[in-house]
Design an enzyme around this catalytic site. Sequence first.
Site, PDB file in Angstrom:
ATOM      1  N   LYS A   1      -3.461 -62.844  42.362  1.00 36.12           N
ATOM      2  CA  LYS A   1      -4.742 -62.156  42.536  1.00 36.12           C
ATOM      3  C   LYS A   1      -4.817 -60.904  41.665  1.00 36.12           C
ATOM      4  CE  LYS A   1      -5.212 -63.843  47.285  1.00 36.12           C
ATOM      5  NZ  LYS A   1      -5.214 -63.492  48.713  1.00 36.12           N
TER       6      LYS A   1
ATOM      7  N   SER B   1      -8.309 -64.404  53.134  1.00 40.10           N
ATOM      8  CA  SER B   1      -8.072 -63.187  52.361  1.00 40.10           C
ATOM      9  C   SER B   1      -9.348 -62.546  51.831  1.00 40.10           C
ATOM     10  CB  SER B   1      -7.127 -63.480  51.189  1.00 40.10           C
ATOM     11  OG  SER B   1      -7.694 -64.448  50.332  1.00 40.10           O
TER      12      SER B   1
END
Length: 778
Positions: free
Chosen positions: A719, A676
Site C-alpha cells: 500500500k 482496510s
Amino acid sequence: MSEDIHNLPVLPLKNTVLFPGLMMPLSVGRPQSLHAVESALAREDKTLLAVSQKDADLAEPKFGDLFHVGTRAVIKKLERSEERLQIIVQGLDRAATIAADQEQPFIIARYRLLSAPEDSGTEIEALTQAMLEEAGKIFELVNPQAHAAILRLDQEIPEPLQQVYLLASLLALDTEKEQALLAANTRAEALRLMIQYLTHERQVAELRQRITNQAQTEMTKQQREYLLRQQMQAIQQELGEQDLEHAEITELRKRLDEAELPDEARDEARRELARLERMPPAAPDYQLTRTYVELLIEMPWRKSTDDNLDIAHARQVLDEDHFDLEDIKERILEQLAVLKLNPAANAPILCFVGPPGVGKTSLGKSIARSLNRKFERMSLGGMHDEAELRGHRRTYIGAMPGRIIQAIRRAGVRNPLLMLDEVDKLAHDWRGDPSSALLEVLDPAQNFEFRDNYLNLAFDLSKVFFITTANTLDTIPTPLLDRMEVIHLAGYSDEEKKEIARRYLVARQVAASGLKPDQIRIPDDTVMEIIHRYTREAGVRELERTLGSLCRKVARRFAEGRTEPVAVAPADLGEWLGPERFFEEDARKQLDPGVAIGLAYTPVGGVVLYIEAVMLREGAELTLTGQLGDVMKESARAALSFIRAHLPEFDPGAPPATGSVHIHVPAGATPKDGPSAGVAMATALASLFTGKPMRQDTAMTGEITLTGLVLPIGGLKEKILAAHRAGLKRVILPRRNMSDLADLPDHIRNAMEFIPVDRISDVIEAAIPQLAKQARAA
C-alpha cells in the site's frame, strides 16, 4: 366395392402392416387385443379389422392412435397358451376407418371397404417390370438363385398390387412405408412407391456387401501376415538371428539389470516383462505394458545430485540473478546451512506469494542453480483434474503417470527443485480436486511414499525441493496452506525498479533485439521516466516489455542503415514509445469535500482508492457502489454510524448528519473487499458532513470499529509503495502497523511521513486540518 358402413372389433398391430391377400401369424397378449380377438371369434364370419399403430410404444392405443387405413381380416387358426393367443389371420380387403363406436375394453370401429385399384395400361406394365428387376437385383445379392424366382413371380401372381404387397412383406419395410403402400389409391402410386423403396434397399444391400467383402479381405491380409511372420521367425531361429520384438525385450531386460531399482520396483518390472514376452506384439496391452516397464527403469529411484553447500557461492548466485529480496535469500542460505550440518534433513516446502512480475518463478531457477539441483517447473493454473497430478490407472486407454512423476522422470534425479506455479489458481469439478491431491505431495510426513495411480509403487518425494507460487493466499485451501512456509514478495519501489532495469532488464532486452551494447544507451533518468509515465505496476514485467519495445525500434533503425549509436533521452520517449500512458490526476490535486484517499491491497499489488461520498436530499438510506464486497460494505455502515454519532465532537457548528448518503469507490469495474478502507470511508463522511476537504497529499489505511478504534491491517508495504508511486507524501496508518515499516526501503521511509493513529479522531485530525483547528478552538 360396397359403400355400406359396418363395424368390427379392431386389432391394433405394432411394427407391421397386414396386406390383403396375405396371411400373417400373430401373438396376442395385450388385454385390449385379447378382447378384440375374442369378440371376433364370437362372430360367425370370424372377421376383425387389423390396423397399425402410429406409435409402437403405446400399450393401450386409442382410436386416434391408429392409422386411417387398415385391413379387414379373418382368423384362420387359433392356439391358446398361458395368457396369450397364437392366431393366423388372412387379409381380405382394404378398409377405411370412420369412427369408434367404443374404446373400452377394446376398440369397435365403423368402417367402409375401399375398392381395389383398377388402373391399367402400358405405364402399369412398365412400372411392374421395373419393380421386378429392382427386386431381382436385391435378392440376387442375397442368393443368386433367387433372381429366377422373382422373374416367375410375374407369371404366378399376375396382379401388380399383390406383387407389391408380397414384396413389401418379404423386405420387412418400416411401418410408415408399408402403410403408404396399403393406403395407395392407384396401382401406379403403389408401384412407384415400391420402386423407390426397392432402390433404397438395393443401395443399402450393395454397401453392406461391399463392407463385408472389404472386412474379409482385411482378415485374409492379417492371416497372411501372421503366417509370413511365423515363417520369418522360424527362418531367423534357423539362422541364429532374433526378431525385433525379442530384441526389444532383451534390451529392456539388460537395462533392468543395470538400473538401480528398489526390490519392490524390480520385482514388478520383472513380472511385467515376463507378461510382455508372452504377449503378441499386436495385442492391445503390448505397448501399454512396454511403456510401463520403461517408466520403471527410467525413474530415478536412487539417483540424486550432490548439493553445493558452499554458502558463499549460493549468496553470489542469488545476488547475480536478483536484486534485493534479502528475506528470501537469507531463508535459502539458512536451508543450506541445515543441509550442511544435517544431510538427512527433508527439503523445505516454500510458497512465494506476491504480485505478478516480482520474480517468483525466476527466483526458483536461481535457487536451483545455487544448490546445483535440477530445475523442473509445472503450472497448476486452471488444472481441474486430479489425475493430472496423481496419474491415471493403467486400466484406461492412453493412461499416463501424473505430472509430478513425469517431472521427476524428466529431471532424472530424485531430488530436483520442482516449482509448482499458480497454486492459487487450481480449479476443481466432477473429475476431482487437485488441491486435495497436493496435500499428500506437499506433506513431509506422507510424501516419502507417494503412490502415483499409474506407477502404483511408493516413490520417495521427501528429497524434492518444492516451491509453490501464488498471487494471493485467499483462494488456497487452509489445509494446503498449512503445509507450506509462506514467504511474501512485495512489489518494488521506483528506485528498486531502476536498479533492476540497470542490472538485468536493459542488457537482456538489448541482447534479445540483436543490438550490441555500444549501439544503444538508456540512462537512468530515461528509465525513471519510463517507470513514471509508461508503467504503473508492482513488478517489472511491463517495464521489461516497454524496454523491449524501445530496443526493437532502435534495432529497426540500425537494420535500415543507421550507424551512429543511439542515446535515448527522457525527452525522446514520446518519439520512441508514443504518448504517455499515465498522468498525475489534475482533478485530484485539490480534493472536494466528501473525497478521501484510501489504500488497498490486491493480487496485482497495492492501489490508491479515491473514495467519494455525496449527500442526497431525501431519505435515510446508504447506497454503496463500486463492486464492494460484504466486508467493505460493513466497514461503510460502521463508518457512517460512528460519524453521525460523533459529528458534533469534530465540528460543533455542523448541521445534523441526516439524509441519504451515496458512497462510491472507483474503479467500478474492479471488485473490492476487505476492512482496510474503513478509516478512509469515515474520513470521506466527516469531510462530507462538515464541508471541509481533506489534505490532497495524504493517504490512509486501517480498519475501524463502531466505537472509533483503528485496528491493524495487512499488506502495508504494497500500500505504501502504491502511495509513493502516486506521489503522495503522508500516510496515516494504525499504530500497531508501525513495526511493518522496517520492510520498506530506506529512501521511501525517509521520503514519506507516517502518522500512527489509535482512533478515528486521530485520523480526522491528521487528514482534515480545518476540523482539528475548530475542535481545538471549541
